[in-house]
Scaffold this motif. Structure first.
Motif, PDB file in Angstrom:
ATOM      1  N   GLY A  39       0.791  -1.217   0.000  1.00  0.00           N
ATOM      2  CA  GLY A  39       0.000   0.000   0.000  1.00  0.00           C
ATOM      3  C   GLY A  39       0.825   1.269   0.000  1.00  0.00           C
ATOM      4  N   GLU A  41       2.753   2.577  -2.290  1.00  0.00           N
ATOM      5  CA  GLU A  41       2.643   3.365  -3.519  1.00  0.00           C
ATOM      6  C   GLU A  41       1.367   4.203  -3.512  1.00  0.00           C
ATOM      7  N   GLN A  42       0.256   3.555  -3.172  1.00  0.00           N
ATOM      8  CA  GLN A  42      -1.020   4.275  -3.130  1.00  0.00           C
ATOM      9  C   GLN A  42      -1.022   5.321  -2.027  1.00  0.00           C
ATOM     10  N   TYR A  43      -0.406   5.006  -0.895  1.00  0.00           N
ATOM     11  CA  TYR A  43      -0.315   5.964   0.213  1.00  0.00           C
ATOM     12  C   TYR A  43       0.421   7.232  -0.239  1.00  0.00           C
ATOM     13  N   LEU A  45       0.788   8.324  -3.314  1.00  0.00           N
ATOM     14  CA  LEU A  45      -0.060   9.010  -4.294  1.00  0.00           C
ATOM     15  C   LEU A  45      -1.169   9.788  -3.588  1.00  0.00           C
ATOM     16  N   ASN A  46      -1.772   9.186  -2.565  1.00  0.00           N
ATOM     17  CA  ASN A  46      -2.817   9.878  -1.802  1.00  0.00           C
ATOM     18  C   ASN A  46      -2.269  11.117  -1.088  1.00  0.00           C
ATOM     19  N   PHE A  72       0.864   2.242 -11.940  1.00  0.00           N
ATOM     20  CA  PHE A  72       1.333   3.523 -11.404  1.00  0.00           C
ATOM     21  C   PHE A  72       2.232   4.261 -12.394  1.00  0.00           C
ATOM     22  N   GLN A  77      -1.961  10.219 -14.128  1.00  0.00           N
ATOM     23  CA  GLN A  77      -2.358  10.462 -12.739  1.00  0.00           C
ATOM     24  C   GLN A  77      -2.591  11.958 -12.551  1.00  0.00           C
TER      25      GLN A  77
END
Length: 185
Positions: A39, A41-43, A45-46, A72, A77
């Motif tokens: 998580g 990578e998503q963290y 990005l968030n 990603f 994005q």
């Protein structure tokens, strides 16, 4: 000897199990060091989408068949994403690539995302390579108790290698300087 080993073990817990944790805040870029797809990578990005940075720098040593990284690194994005394959594929290689990119981009502040047992080693490697402000944050997830022995041994091994490599590098620098200063010895 037992006492020394016990002191080393207890002392190392501070750096691996309970590292100094930074809070996310604004930075020129957010970098993610590789590891388990947990998580992070998503963290990152968030965090960027929340306005903490305009750029996310992703370490991608996984190869072309990694669908998550392809999503990603290849998809459009809301923030700028830069992906890199570190050489070597180690924390040191990642820190070197992040610092080199930061220098070429003119970044002064970097937030690095990893997982909790890796925070101290990432902080150490970044401090050796980047003169700006480094914030190291852990992806907010719990680590199962069964994984802690592995995480501890992996990070102790990584720290040991880092220290030994640093000592070897220092020794080589001293030898080189001595050879230049005292060529006839």
């Amino acid at each position: 000897m037992f006492i020394a080993g016990l002191v080393l073990f207890v002392g190392s817990l501070k750096f691996i199990v309970w590292p100094r944790m930074d809070s996310p805040h604004e930075a020129d870029a957010i970098a993610v060091v590789a590891g388990a797809h947990d998580g992070r990578e998503q963290y990152a990005l968030n965090l960027a989408k929340a306005g903490l940075a305009d750029v996310v720098l992703l370490s991608n040593p996984y190869g072309p068949d990694d669908s998550l990284m392809n999503d990603f690194c290849g998809a459009a994005q809301d923030v700028r994403i830069l992906c890199f394959d570190p050489a070597p594929s180690t924390t040191r290689g990642e820190a070197t690539a992040i610092a080199t990119t930061a220098k070429s981009e003119g970044w002064k502040t970097i937030m690095v995302v990893t997982y909790r047992p890796h925070v101290s080693r990432v902080r150490y490697e970044m401090a050796k390579r980047f003169d700006g402000e480094v914030t190291v944050v852990a992806v907010p997830r719990s680590i199962p108790e069964s994984r802690w022995p592995y995480a501890y041994l992996r990070e102790m091994g990584g720290f040991t290698k880092t220290v030994l490599d640093s000592a070897q590098s220092f020794s080589e620098q001293v030898r080189s300087a001595a050879t230049r200063l005292l060529p006839n010895l």
